[in-house]
Design a protein around this motif. Structure first.
Motif, mmCIF file in Angstrom:
data_model
loop_
_atom_site.group_PDB
_atom_site.id
_atom_site.type_symbol
_atom_site.label_atom_id
_atom_site.label_comp_id
_atom_site.label_asym_id
_atom_site.label_seq_id
_atom_site.Cartn_x
_atom_site.Cartn_y
_atom_site.Cartn_z
ATOM 1 N N VAL A 85 10.938 -2.177 -4.643
ATOM 2 C CA VAL A 85 11.199 -1.579 -5.650
ATOM 3 C C VAL A 85 12.184 -0.959 -6.392
ATOM 4 O O VAL A 85 12.745 -1.198 -6.865
ATOM 5 C CB VAL A 85 10.499 0.877 -4.092
ATOM 6 N N PHE A 87 15.106 1.141 -6.487
ATOM 7 C CA PHE A 87 16.090 0.828 -6.200
ATOM 8 C C PHE A 87 16.659 -0.452 -6.334
ATOM 9 O O PHE A 87 17.899 -1.287 -6.727
ATOM 10 C CB PHE A 87 17.025 1.611 -5.180
ATOM 11 N N CYS A 110 11.585 5.434 -3.267
ATOM 12 C CA CYS A 110 11.186 5.025 -1.483
ATOM 13 C C CYS A 110 12.667 6.443 -1.687
ATOM 14 O O CYS A 110 12.646 6.799 -1.945
ATOM 15 C CB CYS A 110 13.160 4.765 -1.791
ATOM 16 N N LEU A 112 14.527 7.071 1.096
ATOM 17 C CA LEU A 112 15.570 7.179 1.334
ATOM 18 C C LEU A 112 16.356 6.931 -0.010
ATOM 19 O O LEU A 112 17.256 8.423 -0.037
ATOM 20 C CB LEU A 112 16.174 5.714 2.073
ATOM 21 N N ASN A 138 19.319 1.064 -0.158
ATOM 22 C CA ASN A 138 18.478 1.865 -0.852
ATOM 23 C C ASN A 138 18.504 3.141 -1.470
ATOM 24 O O ASN A 138 18.396 4.355 -0.924
ATOM 25 C CB ASN A 138 17.661 1.808 0.549
ATOM 26 N N GLU A 213 9.835 6.870 5.113
ATOM 27 C CA GLU A 213 8.936 7.210 5.308
ATOM 28 C C GLU A 213 7.789 6.024 6.497
ATOM 29 O O GLU A 213 7.152 6.997 6.798
ATOM 30 C CB GLU A 213 8.478 8.115 4.459
ATOM 31 N N VAL A 214 8.117 5.195 6.444
ATOM 32 C CA VAL A 214 7.933 4.140 7.170
ATOM 33 C C VAL A 214 7.952 4.419 8.036
ATOM 34 O O VAL A 214 7.165 4.596 9.458
ATOM 35 C CB VAL A 214 7.878 3.431 6.525
ATOM 36 N N HIS A 215 9.129 4.279 8.523
ATOM 37 C CA HIS A 215 9.997 3.575 9.420
ATOM 38 C C HIS A 215 10.165 4.509 10.797
ATOM 39 O O HIS A 215 10.348 4.347 12.214
ATOM 40 C CB HIS A 215 11.253 2.593 9.153
ATOM 41 N N CYS A 299 3.707 1.725 3.024
ATOM 42 C CA CYS A 299 4.677 1.703 2.452
ATOM 43 C C CYS A 299 4.170 2.211 0.835
ATOM 44 O O CYS A 299 3.730 1.334 0.468
ATOM 45 C CB CYS A 299 5.767 1.598 1.692
HETATM 46 FE FE1 SF4 Z 1 12.094 2.975 1.257
HETATM 47 FE FE2 SF4 Z 1 11.187 3.135 3.219
HETATM 48 FE FE3 SF4 Z 1 9.214 1.953 1.731
HETATM 49 FE FE4 SF4 Z 1 11.587 0.853 2.254
HETATM 50 S S1 SF4 Z 1 10.146 0.933 3.712
HETATM 51 S S2 SF4 Z 1 10.891 1.449 0.191
HETATM 52 S S3 SF4 Z 1 12.979 1.875 2.371
HETATM 53 S S4 SF4 Z 1 9.822 4.891 1.817
#
Ligand code: SF4
Ligand code: 13P
Length: 346
Positions: A85, A87, A110, A112, A138, A213-215, A299
């Motif tokens: 991604v 970042f 992302c 975060l 992140n 938003e995933v974890h 994600c």
């Molecule tokens: Fe960001 Fe979560 Fe995706 Fe990792 S999994 S890139 S922390 S949104």
């Protein structure tokens, strides 16, 4: 590698995961990408969350955020294609400013990284003068530039413990901050930007309210249900999960740490509470092990990176990552300090 050999190699790994017709098409794309990569003198870095056909075909290096940032800093290639991604691609540019860094999707954000701005960090620093700022990678470059040192999921505790200060600002992941607070025995507060700090409250860590938003979607109830069904399952979590979920799991670590744990242990079955593509990649790499999936969660940002996107990025030199030099130089200090510490303080 010719297309048929690529198809056979992908089929050997992914026949249970990807339909045959798709494997053939992806093999053609992967061969084209590898040809362009050579022609353009590019290196491809692939994060653990890349979809299985991409992950198993084109990256020169695979790994977690820390490992890939190290590779980005060391490469002698002209172009860095970051299959991850934004970042992450920005971090590569911060460390290798003379290289052309390409992200094969326009956005690939992302939750975060968008949870905090450089202004937010400046305001926090004004509220807690002299308190050092540890920032999870992140985040975007301007936020890193306001920080003293970065960390990743593989070295957050080591980075915090490397600082001699009694109190530390840890941004922006609320759950990772709570997990680090638990590991280091620090008391954490989450002050709003405008509210007063109760001076009676004893705290050593100041957190922010960002979440992955995933974890954040994994729950203790998920774990209880799976354990009821499979009492011998070994459950692995990413430290972006809530402390309750991490505590209820058997192991928590960065994406690479989880991959290594599975490679180096012999359990009847494993469950990965992280982005789903990684479960498929781990299952393909460990055909002798049973990997359970809890795949309602993907994600949406990582999923924007595709073989087609990588091909187009090489063909059209898109999407070029730029970081203003004044921000880059300050961000580089924070990232390089982290790299000097390494994974788990090693
Ligand atoms: Fe960001 Fe979560 Fe995706 Fe990792 S999994 S890139 S922390 S949104
Ligand atoms: P890792 O550094 O563990 O690869 O994690 C990055 C990430 O975005 C996890 O969601």
């Amino acid at each position: 590698m010719p297309v048929d050999a690529m198809y056979q190699a992908l089929k050997a790994k992914l026949h249970d995961v990807v339909p045959d017709v798709e494997l053939r098409y992806k093999a053609e794309l992967a061969v084209e990408v590898n040809r362009l990569k050579k022609e353009k003198n590019a290196v491809i870095l692939g994060h653990s969350y890349m979809e299985p056909t991409l992950y198993h075909s084109i990256p020169d290096y695979r790994g977690d955020s820390l490992e890939l940032s190290r590779k980005a800093a060391q490469t002698d290639k002209d172009i860095i294609i970051f299959c991850g991604v934004r970042f992450m691609a920005e971090t590569a540019k911060i460390l290798s400013p003379s290289k052309t860094v390409l992200l094969p999707a326009k956005e690939a954000g992302c939750s975060l990284a968008t949870s905090i701005t450089a202004d937010d960090v400046r305001r926090l620093k004004a509220r807690f003068p002299g308190v050092p700022v540890v920032t999870y990678v992140n985040t975007y470059a301007d936020v890193k530039a306001e920080s003293d040192i970065c960390c990743t999921s593989s070295n957050a505790k080591a980075v915090v413990e490397s600082l001699p200060d009694d109190t530390i600002i840890f941004l922006p992941d609320e759950y990772m901050a709570r997990n680090v607070a638990g590991e280091t025995g620090k008391h954490i507060i989450f002050p709003g930007l405008s509210s007063r700090i109760d001076t009676e409250v004893d705290f050593q860590l100041v957190g922010w309210h960002g979440r992955c938003e995933v974890h954040e979607k994994f729950t203790v109830q998920d774990i209880a249900r799976i354990r009821q069904q499979f009492p011998d399952v070994v459950i692995l979590t990413h430290p972006e999960c809530s402390p309750e979920v991490v505590d209820a799991s058997d192991f928590s670590g960065s994406t690479t740490a989880m991959i290594r744990y599975i490679e180096q242990t012999q359990a009847p079955r494993y469950l990965l509470l992280t982005e789903c593509a990684m479960g498929e990649n781990v299952a393909a790499a460990n055909p002798d092990k049973e990997i359970l999936q809890l795949c309602s969660v993907r994600c949406p940002h990582m999923n924007q990176i595709t073989l087609e996107g990588v091909r187009d990025s090489l063909l059209h030199t898109q999407y070029v990552i730029e970081v203003p030099e004044e921000i880059r130089m300050r961000a580089a200090q924070a990232v390089e300090r982290m790299i000097a510490i390494g994974a788990s303080g090693a």
